[in-house]
Motif scaffolding. Structure first.
Motif, PDB file in Angstrom:
ATOM      1  N   LYS A 196     -63.184 103.576-102.640  1.00  0.00           N
ATOM      2  CA  LYS A 196     -62.638 104.780-103.252  1.00  0.00           C
ATOM      3  C   LYS A 196     -61.298 105.176-102.607  1.00  0.00           C
ATOM      4  N   TYR A 197     -61.260 105.152-101.260  1.00  0.00           N
ATOM      5  CA  TYR A 197     -60.068 105.662-100.583  1.00  0.00           C
ATOM      6  C   TYR A 197     -59.220 104.612 -99.876  1.00  0.00           C
ATOM      7  N   PHE A 198     -59.718 103.398 -99.819  1.00  0.00           N
ATOM      8  CA  PHE A 198     -58.946 102.370 -99.125  1.00  0.00           C
ATOM      9  C   PHE A 198     -58.981 101.054 -99.887  1.00  0.00           C
ATOM     10  N   THR A 199     -57.906 100.309 -99.762  1.00  0.00           N
ATOM     11  CA  THR A 199     -57.937  98.960-100.287  1.00  0.00           C
ATOM     12  C   THR A 199     -57.441  97.992 -99.213  1.00  0.00           C
ATOM     13  N   ASN A 200     -58.039  96.800 -99.211  1.00  0.00           N
ATOM     14  CA  ASN A 200     -57.643  95.767 -98.258  1.00  0.00           C
ATOM     15  C   ASN A 200     -56.805  94.729 -98.970  1.00  0.00           C
ATOM     16  N   ARG A 201     -55.673  94.417 -98.387  1.00  0.00           N
ATOM     17  CA  ARG A 201     -54.777  93.417 -98.956  1.00  0.00           C
ATOM     18  C   ARG A 201     -54.451  92.388 -97.867  1.00  0.00           C
ATOM     19  N   ASN A 202     -54.547  91.120 -98.236  1.00  0.00           N
ATOM     20  CA  ASN A 202     -54.296  90.053 -97.264  1.00  0.00           C
ATOM     21  C   ASN A 202     -53.016  89.286 -97.577  1.00  0.00           C
ATOM     22  N   PHE A 203     -52.527  88.599 -96.561  1.00  0.00           N
ATOM     23  CA  PHE A 203     -51.287  87.822 -96.687  1.00  0.00           C
ATOM     24  C   PHE A 203     -51.453  86.451 -96.035  1.00  0.00           C
ATOM     25  N   LYS A 204     -50.787  85.484 -96.642  1.00  0.00           N
ATOM     26  CA  LYS A 204     -50.749  84.136 -96.069  1.00  0.00           C
ATOM     27  C   LYS A 204     -49.297  83.691 -96.142  1.00  0.00           C
ATOM     28  N   VAL A 205     -48.740  83.324 -95.020  1.00  0.00           N
ATOM     29  CA  VAL A 205     -47.337  82.899 -94.980  1.00  0.00           C
ATOM     30  C   VAL A 205     -47.315  81.378 -94.877  1.00  0.00           C
ATOM     31  N   VAL A 206     -46.711  80.735 -95.870  1.00  0.00           N
ATOM     32  CA  VAL A 206     -46.736  79.277 -95.940  1.00  0.00           C
ATOM     33  C   VAL A 206     -45.309  78.732 -95.915  1.00  0.00           C
ATOM     34  N   GLY A 207     -45.069  77.751 -95.069  1.00  0.00           N
ATOM     35  CA  GLY A 207     -43.740  77.153 -94.958  1.00  0.00           C
ATOM     36  C   GLY A 207     -43.463  76.175 -96.092  1.00  0.00           C
ATOM     37  N   ASP A 208     -42.217  75.743 -96.159  1.00  0.00           N
ATOM     38  CA  ASP A 208     -41.785  74.768 -97.162  1.00  0.00           C
ATOM     39  C   ASP A 208     -42.573  73.466 -97.056  1.00  0.00           C
ATOM     40  N   ASP A 209     -43.072  73.198 -95.864  1.00  0.00           N
ATOM     41  CA  ASP A 209     -43.830  71.971 -95.617  1.00  0.00           C
ATOM     42  C   ASP A 209     -45.317  72.138 -95.964  1.00  0.00           C
ATOM     43  N   GLY A 210     -45.686  73.290 -96.521  1.00  0.00           N
ATOM     44  CA  GLY A 210     -47.070  73.525 -96.919  1.00  0.00           C
ATOM     45  C   GLY A 210     -47.966  74.016 -95.800  1.00  0.00           C
ATOM     46  N   ARG A 211     -47.411  74.127 -94.596  1.00  0.00           N
ATOM     47  CA  ARG A 211     -48.248  74.587 -93.471  1.00  0.00           C
ATOM     48  C   ARG A 211     -48.252  76.111 -93.352  1.00  0.00           C
ATOM     49  N   VAL A 212     -49.384  76.620 -92.893  1.00  0.00           N
ATOM     50  CA  VAL A 212     -49.498  78.070 -92.710  1.00  0.00           C
ATOM     51  C   VAL A 212     -48.716  78.488 -91.467  1.00  0.00           C
ATOM     52  N   LYS A 213     -47.880  79.492 -91.635  1.00  0.00           N
ATOM     53  CA  LYS A 213     -47.045  79.998 -90.537  1.00  0.00           C
ATOM     54  C   LYS A 213     -47.633  81.266 -89.923  1.00  0.00           C
ATOM     55  N   ALA A 214     -48.325  82.048 -90.746  1.00  0.00           N
ATOM     56  CA  ALA A 214     -48.905  83.308 -90.264  1.00  0.00           C
ATOM     57  C   ALA A 214     -49.912  83.833 -91.276  1.00  0.00           C
ATOM     58  N   TRP A 215     -50.770  84.727 -90.796  1.00  0.00           N
ATOM     59  CA  TRP A 215     -51.745  85.416 -91.641  1.00  0.00           C
ATOM     60  C   TRP A 215     -51.562  86.916 -91.459  1.00  0.00           C
ATOM     61  N   GLY A 216     -51.918  87.653 -92.481  1.00  0.00           N
ATOM     62  CA  GLY A 216     -51.843  89.099 -92.343  1.00  0.00           C
ATOM     63  C   GLY A 216     -52.983  89.804 -93.055  1.00  0.00           C
ATOM     64  N   ARG A 217     -53.326  90.959 -92.537  1.00  0.00           N
ATOM     65  CA  ARG A 217     -54.291  91.849 -93.176  1.00  0.00           C
ATOM     66  C   ARG A 217     -53.704  93.249 -93.196  1.00  0.00           C
ATOM     67  N   SER A 218     -53.974  93.990 -94.261  1.00  0.00           N
ATOM     68  CA  SER A 218     -53.486  95.371 -94.307  1.00  0.00           C
ATOM     69  C   SER A 218     -54.505  96.262 -94.999  1.00  0.00           C
ATOM     70  N   VAL A 219     -54.450  97.520 -94.652  1.00  0.00           N
ATOM     71  CA  VAL A 219     -55.318  98.527 -95.258  1.00  0.00           C
ATOM     72  C   VAL A 219     -54.414  99.637 -95.792  1.00  0.00           C
ATOM     73  N   TRP A 220     -54.650 100.027 -97.038  1.00  0.00           N
ATOM     74  CA  TRP A 220     -53.811 101.036 -97.695  1.00  0.00           C
ATOM     75  C   TRP A 220     -54.672 102.177 -98.228  1.00  0.00           C
ATOM     76  N   ALA A 221     -54.123 103.366 -98.152  1.00  0.00           N
ATOM     77  CA  ALA A 221     -54.747 104.521 -98.799  1.00  0.00           C
ATOM     78  C   ALA A 221     -53.838 104.948 -99.948  1.00  0.00           C
ATOM     79  N   MET A 222     -54.421 105.690-100.892  1.00  0.00           N
ATOM     80  CA  MET A 222     -53.588 106.275-101.938  1.00  0.00           C
ATOM     81  C   MET A 222     -53.593 107.777-101.739  1.00  0.00           C
ATOM     82  N   ILE A 223     -52.400 108.376-101.772  1.00  0.00           N
ATOM     83  CA  ILE A 223     -52.353 109.826-101.575  1.00  0.00           C
ATOM     84  C   ILE A 223     -51.698 110.508-102.776  1.00  0.00           C
ATOM     85  N   ASP A 224     -51.970 111.804-102.873  1.00  0.00           N
ATOM     86  CA  ASP A 224     -51.259 112.678-103.790  1.00  0.00           C
ATOM     87  C   ASP A 224     -49.965 113.057-103.066  1.00  0.00           C
ATOM     88  N   THR A 225     -48.819 112.795-103.698  1.00  0.00           N
ATOM     89  CA  THR A 225     -47.552 113.008-102.985  1.00  0.00           C
ATOM     90  C   THR A 225     -47.228 114.488-102.759  1.00  0.00           C
TER      91      THR A 225
END
Lengths: 252, 252
Positions: free
Chosen positions: B86-115
């Motif tokens: 309801k209040y949070f979403t998880n978003r992941n990241f994968k960083v891949v080089g030109d050679d097809g190898r993984v360079k880094a991984w990421g995880r993030s958590v986001w909330a949605m607010i009323d501005t």
């Protein structure tokens, strides 16, 4: 291949200031990238120069803002070599918005050095003066050239900073783009709420290194015109910059 | 449209550190851009949310480095929504080089607010729970989730900085990417010459504003593991971060 290079960029959210306009440092960075892409595609880029022990060194950069790109705006940077001499070359920039309007203009001066001796080298010695093939004289760039700023006794020390990990580039020098950020950080957000940048100019005089403390001296040259001098720990001047603002017209 | 977004980036010269590797702050910025491009293309991006008085707020970000991109490397960031509550979403990241190898991984958590109210809002209320259409459960992300770091009495004040014009974003808050830069600037280049970043984690707890002084408290948690706490002028904690290094193996 076209003598003029055109590269598309985006005003990314985290590259925009409190007003939602692109930071000048990021615009400068995009111009330097455009220069790099242009020269690389035409056979005289940094990657090639490294193989023959040469490098381009940015000597001066001047940017005039017409209408700074806003967050999420796409814009194109056009760049061309305006002229080349033995030891210096002039490269210009035109920043054009998606709507076809000019957003900013830029001028830059570059030297070529030997990466071992750090001495200036003859630009025409590269590939039998190939740089001549890329010069475009007929091209608009209606802003003043990078000028020489006379130093008076009116400069006052207003800030000292320690350089940090994120200030230093691959050469162990303070990053050219970070200098722009540091200079513009001499003014507060309250100042920027009433004044916008009209022209920013910087001359890179000597390199500062990791661990150097940087002293920022400032002098007011005109009503909205300032001169900034950056001095490293040993007292040597590293950069001089001129910053011209204009008042923001408040809309009713 | 593919549920996973893929965006290409370049390790630009002025975004690389003394060793010619991309700064972590710039990698984080690219991840946040990828998140923005992905959500915009799928109808729940910032630009749309602004029209209905909502905004995504980054709550947590964790990045693990496998092999940080080097200057001029091209790389792709893949991003997907892993889950939504309801209040949070998880978003992941994968960083891949030109050679097809993984360079880094990421995880993030986001909330949605009323501005307007700045209060959390129900993510499922947007477009009849449309976020569910974009969840990808089957996807590798072999790094630990963003954790809760327990605060002990071992933290020590090690640095205070004044926030400046370039620290502040369009909301008048200290820029999320700038925090990453400030945290990593707590270590010297000499340290980075012997240690490379393995994992960087940050939780955004409360907003700091222009004019705030930021105090950085640090505690050593393990041999190469540190906890950093950032506190604004009024004593409120704004961020907590965990930084894990590993020794650089010197090649003979």
């Amino acid at each position: 291949m076209d003598k003029i290079g055109r590269y598309e960029f985006l005003a990314e959210p985290f590259h925009c200031d409190y007003s939602g306009r692109l930071f000048m440092g990021h615009l400068g960075n995009h111009m330097l990238n455009a220069a790099d892409f242009h020269s690389t595609a035409r056979g005289f880029g940094m990657k090639y120069l490294m193989t023959i022990q040469r490098a381009w060194v940015l000597s001066r950069l001047a940017i005039e803002v017409v209408d700074m790109p806003k967050m999420y705006d796409k814009f194109t940077i056009e760049t061309r070599v305006e002229s080349a001499m033995k030891y210096f070359t002039n490269r210009n920039f035109k920043v054009v918005g998606d709507d076809g309007r000019v957003k900013a203009w830029g001028r830059s001066v570059w030297a070529m050095i030997d990466t071992e001796t750090r001495h200036p080298e003859d630009i025409y010695a590269i590939d039998n003066g190939a740089i001549n093939n890329w010069i475009v004289k007929e091209y608009d760039c209606p802003i003043e050239k990078c000028g020489r700023v006379a130093v008076s006794d009116g400069v006052q020390l207003i800030k000292k900073i320690d350089t940090t990990y994120s200030d230093v580039d691959i050469n162990g020098h303070i990053n050219s783009v970070k200098y722009i950020e540091h200079v513009l950080d001499l003014w507060s957000i309250d100042w920027y709420k009433q004044h916008k940048l009209k022209r920013f100019e910087i001359a890179y005089v000597a390199e500062a290194h990791q661990g150097d403390k940087l002293s920022f001296y400032r002098e007011q040259l005109g009503e909205l015109e300032y001169y900034v001098r950056i001095v490293r720990s040993d007292g040597t001047e590293t950069c001089r910059s001129k910053v011209v603002f204009e008042e923001i017209e408040i809309e009713n």
